[in-house]
Motif scaffolding. Structure first.
Motif, PDB file in Angstrom:
ATOM      1  N   CYS A 102       0.831  -1.207   0.000  1.00  0.00           N
ATOM      2  CA  CYS A 102       0.000   0.000   0.000  1.00  0.00           C
ATOM      3  C   CYS A 102       0.863   1.254   0.000  1.00  0.00           C
ATOM      4  N   ILE A 103       1.896   1.242   0.829  1.00  0.00           N
ATOM      5  CA  ILE A 103       2.765   2.414   0.946  1.00  0.00           C
ATOM      6  C   ILE A 103       3.549   2.637  -0.338  1.00  0.00           C
ATOM      7  N   SER A 104       3.914   1.551  -1.013  1.00  0.00           N
ATOM      8  CA  SER A 104       4.621   1.711  -2.287  1.00  0.00           C
ATOM      9  C   SER A 104       3.715   2.356  -3.333  1.00  0.00           C
ATOM     10  N   LEU A 105       2.407   2.120  -3.214  1.00  0.00           N
ATOM     11  CA  LEU A 105       1.452   2.700  -4.156  1.00  0.00           C
ATOM     12  C   LEU A 105       1.067   4.124  -3.764  1.00  0.00           C
ATOM     13  N   ARG A 106       0.974   4.376  -2.451  1.00  0.00           N
ATOM     14  CA  ARG A 106       0.612   5.712  -1.954  1.00  0.00           C
ATOM     15  C   ARG A 106       1.514   6.041  -0.762  1.00  0.00           C
ATOM     16  N   PRO A 107       2.694   6.574  -1.035  1.00  0.00           N
ATOM     17  CA  PRO A 107       3.702   6.768   0.022  1.00  0.00           C
ATOM     18  C   PRO A 107       3.272   7.684   1.161  1.00  0.00           C
ATOM     19  N   ASP A 108       2.342   8.593   0.909  1.00  0.00           N
ATOM     20  CA  ASP A 108       1.945   9.546   1.942  1.00  0.00           C
ATOM     21  C   ASP A 108       0.540   9.286   2.476  1.00  0.00           C
ATOM     22  N   ASP A 109       0.086   8.056   2.376  1.00  0.00           N
ATOM     23  CA  ASP A 109      -1.241   7.724   2.892  1.00  0.00           C
ATOM     24  C   ASP A 109      -1.145   7.414   4.382  1.00  0.00           C
ATOM     25  N   GLY A 110      -1.734   8.272   5.197  1.00  0.00           N
ATOM     26  CA  GLY A 110      -1.601   8.144   6.641  1.00  0.00           C
ATOM     27  C   GLY A 110      -2.188   6.866   7.207  1.00  0.00           C
ATOM     28  N   GLU A 111      -3.328   6.434   6.681  1.00  0.00           N
ATOM     29  CA  GLU A 111      -3.969   5.229   7.212  1.00  0.00           C
ATOM     30  C   GLU A 111      -3.085   4.002   7.008  1.00  0.00           C
ATOM     31  N   SER A 112      -2.513   3.877   5.809  1.00  0.00           N
ATOM     32  CA  SER A 112      -1.636   2.735   5.537  1.00  0.00           C
ATOM     33  C   SER A 112      -0.380   2.787   6.400  1.00  0.00           C
ATOM     34  N   LEU A 113       0.193   3.974   6.531  1.00  0.00           N
ATOM     35  CA  LEU A 113       1.407   4.115   7.332  1.00  0.00           C
ATOM     36  C   LEU A 113       1.138   3.791   8.799  1.00  0.00           C
ATOM     37  N   ASN A 114       0.002   4.257   9.317  1.00  0.00           N
ATOM     38  CA  ASN A 114      -0.318   3.966  10.711  1.00  0.00           C
ATOM     39  C   ASN A 114      -0.514   2.468  10.927  1.00  0.00           C
ATOM     40  N   PHE A 115      -1.250   1.840  10.015  1.00  0.00           N
ATOM     41  CA  PHE A 115      -1.465   0.395  10.129  1.00  0.00           C
ATOM     42  C   PHE A 115      -0.141  -0.361   9.978  1.00  0.00           C
ATOM     43  N   TYR A 116       0.709   0.135   9.095  1.00  0.00           N
ATOM     44  CA  TYR A 116       2.025  -0.488   8.908  1.00  0.00           C
ATOM     45  C   TYR A 116       2.837  -0.385  10.200  1.00  0.00           C
TER      46      TYR A 116
END
Length: 230
Positions: A102-116
């Motif tokens: 997800c982060i590779s597709l949307r590096p600045d997506d907060g929801e994905s980063l938080n879940f990661y």
């Protein structure tokens, strides 16, 4: 036939050849674009199918999300959904893979980063989790940064950085409107203040938790901790 005539004939043949190649390339491009659009529609269909099953049949939803990324490996929503299911099932290595995608597709997506970051905590990769979550809290367009601050506080407390954890939870409390229940944040602060040997601050935070959630789990836990402080 002279050399000049041969030259003119050759030029015309090459012109027609290049024109033919251009037409072929254009047709191939059109086919590729149409094929891509078709695959995206098909993948989106599987994703929506998964959403329709999510509440009633998680496994069926899981299969639909997998089909979606098989058709279109760049379908962010399907990767996020799979990561969420893996996380709920405590399949953290698989969740980490999906959220990393997800982060590779949307590096600045907060929801994905938080879940990661939360997934890295579960995998005991705490320094990595802290780095990811600090980045998440700094995102200017992230609408719910209190989630990331709360996750960061948890990671820092596990690392023994109680002062840093306290600062993170305090930052989470500043976010308005909140998405993390404030009673939970006050409860965590109360626990940390107890560990830090600051009973007055601990009582204040625990009293806040009890006041905000008098009938709930946070309030009940705060009451127990306050009784131990007496």
């Amino acid at each position: 036939m002279g050399m000049g005539e041969h030259g003119r004939f050759g030029d015309g043949a090459w012109t027609r050849a290049w024109a033919g190649l251009a037409v072929v390339a254009l047709l191939v491009g059109c086919v590729s674009t149409e094929d891509l659009a078709k695959r995206e529609r098909e993948a989106d269909g599987y994703y929506k199918q998964g959403l329709s099953h999510l509440a009633s049949n998680q496994q069926q939803a899981f299969v639909s999300f997998q089909k979606s990324i098989q058709v279109n490996p760049d379908n962010y929503d399907a990767h996020y959904a799979l990561g969420s299911i893996h996380f709920q099932r405590k399949e953290f290595a698989d969740a980490e893979r999906e959220f990393r995608r997800c982060i590779s597709l949307r590096p600045d997506d907060g929801e994905s980063l938080n879940f990661y970051g939360r997934t890295l905590i579960e995998l005991q990769r705490l320094p990595e989790a802290v780095d990811v979550l600090r980045k998440t809290t700094a995102l200017p367009l992230y609408a719910t940064p209190d989630k990331a601050y709360s996750s960061l506080g948890h990671a820092l407390s596990l690392m023994g950085d109680n002062a840093g954890a306290i600062r993170a939870y305090q930052e989470a409390l500043k976010i308005d409107p909140p998405t993390v229940p404030r009673a939970l944040l006050h409860l965590e602060l109360g626990r940390l203040y107890i560990v830090q040997g600051e009973p007055i601050k601990a009582r204040e935070s625990l009293a806040q938790a009890k006041s905000l959630d008098p009938q709930g789990t946070a309030g009940a836990e705060a009451t127990k901790l306050m009784q131990r402080l007496k």
